[in-house]
Design an enzyme around this catalytic site. Sequence first.
Site, short mmCIF file in Angstrom:
data_model
loop_
_atom_site.label_atom_id
_atom_site.label_comp_id
_atom_site.label_asym_id
_atom_site.label_seq_id
_atom_site.Cartn_x
_atom_site.Cartn_y
_atom_site.Cartn_z
N HIS A 163 0.82 -1.22 0.00
CA HIS A 163 0.00 0.00 0.00
C HIS A 163 0.85 1.26 0.00
O HIS A 163 0.56 2.24 0.69
CB HIS A 163 -0.97 0.00 1.19
CG HIS A 163 -2.00 -1.09 1.09
ND1 HIS A 163 -3.08 -1.01 0.26
CD2 HIS A 163 -2.07 -2.30 1.71
CE1 HIS A 163 -3.80 -2.13 0.37
NE2 HIS A 163 -3.21 -2.92 1.24
N ASP B 165 -0.06 -4.50 6.13
CA ASP B 165 -0.96 -5.52 5.57
C ASP B 165 -0.70 -5.83 4.11
O ASP B 165 -0.07 -5.06 3.38
CB ASP B 165 -2.42 -5.07 5.73
CG ASP B 165 -2.65 -3.68 5.14
OD1 ASP B 165 -1.73 -2.86 5.20
OD2 ASP B 165 -3.75 -3.43 4.62
N GLU B 166 -1.21 -6.98 3.70
CA GLU B 166 -1.38 -7.37 2.30
C GLU B 166 -0.14 -7.23 1.41
O GLU B 166 -0.21 -6.65 0.33
CB GLU B 166 -2.55 -6.57 1.67
CG GLU B 166 -3.87 -6.87 2.33
CD GLU B 166 -5.05 -6.24 1.60
OE1 GLU B 166 -5.98 -7.00 1.30
OE2 GLU B 166 -5.05 -5.02 1.36
N VAL B 167 0.97 -7.75 1.87
CA VAL B 167 2.15 -7.75 1.01
C VAL B 167 1.95 -8.77 -0.11
O VAL B 167 1.43 -9.86 0.10
CB VAL B 167 3.41 -8.06 1.83
CG1 VAL B 167 4.56 -8.52 0.93
CG2 VAL B 167 3.83 -6.83 2.62
#
Length: 672
Positions: A382, A452-454
């Site tokens: 992100h 988050d969300e790599v």
Amino acid sequence: MLLTRRLRYLYKMSLAVSLRRALLVLLTGAIFILTVLYWNQGATKAQAYNEALERPHSHHDASGFPIPVEKSWTYKCENDRCMRVGHHGKSAKRVSFISCSMTCGDINIWPHPTHKFLLSSQTHSFSVEDVQLHVETSHREVRKQLQLAFDWFLKDLRQIQRLDYVGSSSEPTVSESSSKSRHHADVDPAATLFGATFGVKKVGDLTSIQVKISVLKSGDLNFSLDNDETYQLSSLTEGRRLQVEITANSYFGARHGLSTLQQLIWFDDEDHLLHTYANSKVKDAPKFRYRGLMLDTSRHFFSVESIKRTIVGMGLAKMNRFHWHLSDAQSFPYISRYYPELAEHGAYSESETYTEQDVREVAEFAKIYGVQVIPEIDAPAHAGNGWDWGPKRGMGELAMCINQQPWSFYCGEPPCGQLNPKNNHTYLILQRLYEELLQHTGPTDLFHLGGDEVNLDCWAQYFNDTDLRGLWCDFMLQAMARLKLANNGVAPKHVAVWSSALTNTKCLPNSQFTVQVWGGSTWQENYDLLDNGYNVIFSHVDAWYLDCGFGSWRATGDAACAPYRTWQNVYKHRPWERMRLDKKRRKQVLGGEVCMWTEQVDENQLDNRLWPRTAALAERLWTDPSDDHDMDIVPPDVFRRISLFRNRLVELGIRAEALFPKYCAQNPGECI
Ligand SMILES: *[C@@H]1O[C@H](CO)[C@@H](O)[C@H](O)[C@H]1NC(C)=O
Ligand SMILES: *[C@@H]1O[C@H](CO)[C@@H](O)[C@H](O)[C@H]1NC(C)=O
Ligand SMILES: *[C@@H]1O[C@H](CO)[C@@H](O)[C@H](O)[C@H]1NC(C)=O
């Protein structure tokens, strides 16, 4: 009232001389007053019209106050419910809806007090101009902060009493209004006389409302999860004076007492005065320490003004954490002191940026309302736009996969971007960002690192490490070390990260990391995180994501989340009950947070996406009312109170969504 006193005085004086002259004086006086009144009304109207032209999007438009006067109905209290009755003849006194609601049935504040309360059935009228503050505390800084909080409390009351709709147009700044209340006694007597005529200054049953605030223990103004937020409020009428006492152990408790006081006061459109109870007692404390709202200012930009408006609503609902998701892959709106290139390369436009002063201003404003600002620079995923200038500055690639296509290979949502975990400059930039943001928002025991969300496929294009997940873990630990450096060598006691595949491996120490759980409330990770000893903040996507339910914004694929989460969904969600947590695990739940991701929201919808649903969470976390009956049914009393709270938000200029047809608001209990 003052006017009649003055006339009586004139009359008596003249009587001594001659009756005739007295009548003449009276007549001249009356003509003069009528002339000024007529002239002034014209001026006010013209001014209001001009203002409406200048500020087309303002609530202060020519049509006047957001809540209309409803002269055709009067209300009776029957079986704890207000019944609407036609009021077409002028003979009987009309009871307004709000005056009925506030004196009929259970206490009408939101969130409901957790402990005791007692309200007398007798009420009194007064004007905001007769409200004064008296602070009792040995802490100088707390006194100053309470004075600020009180100034804004008075400003809200002025707005509720609609005083600023009569003449003056400018909003008081903090310093202006503080000097006003400090020199309260120096009212121009002429202004008072004419004020009484024009309805600017009115006198009700009470001529003085003394609000005494005592902060007994802590002089600490630093935000912490250990802040004592309990308070007690009591009020007592003696003659024409009302003495209100708010007692708390800290500024933060006292601040909640003011929110309660504000909701024990209402405006009656019969006499155009504020009303409150002759006597009251409230004893109150929150069930959860973390009661948050997250706003994403990267997918869309939100002005400082709209953020402040959001914070006003939070303060009224006794929420205490504004989680500012400052940046994401789409845009980087914050102008860093050390690295202005981030905003130069990453902001949507020059005007869609936050200066250091903006962040500071929001944080100071939020503190007045008892709300902590928690900034988050999401990393390492992100992060894309704004991070592309490394090579030009001889710092190497700071981020990879920026805006890479096809996006679905390298990130969860376009555009892509992920920080470079093997570039020391990346960490240094993060450290400096943490440092300056902490300076703006103040000392704290809680910070958010994102995390988050790599997307491992993104990094796999550049690194042949066999353990890419380990790379992610190392990144977060390095970010944590940099946070410690940024925070004068002390790691904040609670460092939050979003839940992800990473938080399922136990590589982040549970003594330092708190996990904000955004996944589904029935997912296994909820149990695993608690079993692994992490503190958690719940933000379950299936209950507390306020951005869901607006369809897909891409050509293909489903909407990210659906359906719409209603205020009842938000309210009924009680994961600690549903999961049957034992005492130990229950203590690991710090609280909850509603999330407003802003792919499909900008400033035009912000208020009504947030409100009143955010308020539903506020009561869930402050009071956590138990569901004696069916988990799926929201009790009628809750409808009644949230409807009134929604009106209170509208009254303050927050464009909260309607709950049901207005008929149902006017006829409590009839639609459910
Ligand atoms: C608040 O934080 C500052 C900076 O860390 C610290 O110096 C001060 O002692 C703190 N106040 C209290 C009462 O702990
Ligand atoms: C990275 O930077 C830190 C300080 O910013 C320094 O202590 C460290 O040695 C650097 N590491 C490398 C590999 O350059
Ligand atoms: C990764 O691959 C490069 C060649 O692309 C090689 O030079 C390097 O030694 C490899 N590194 C590791 C850790 O395997």
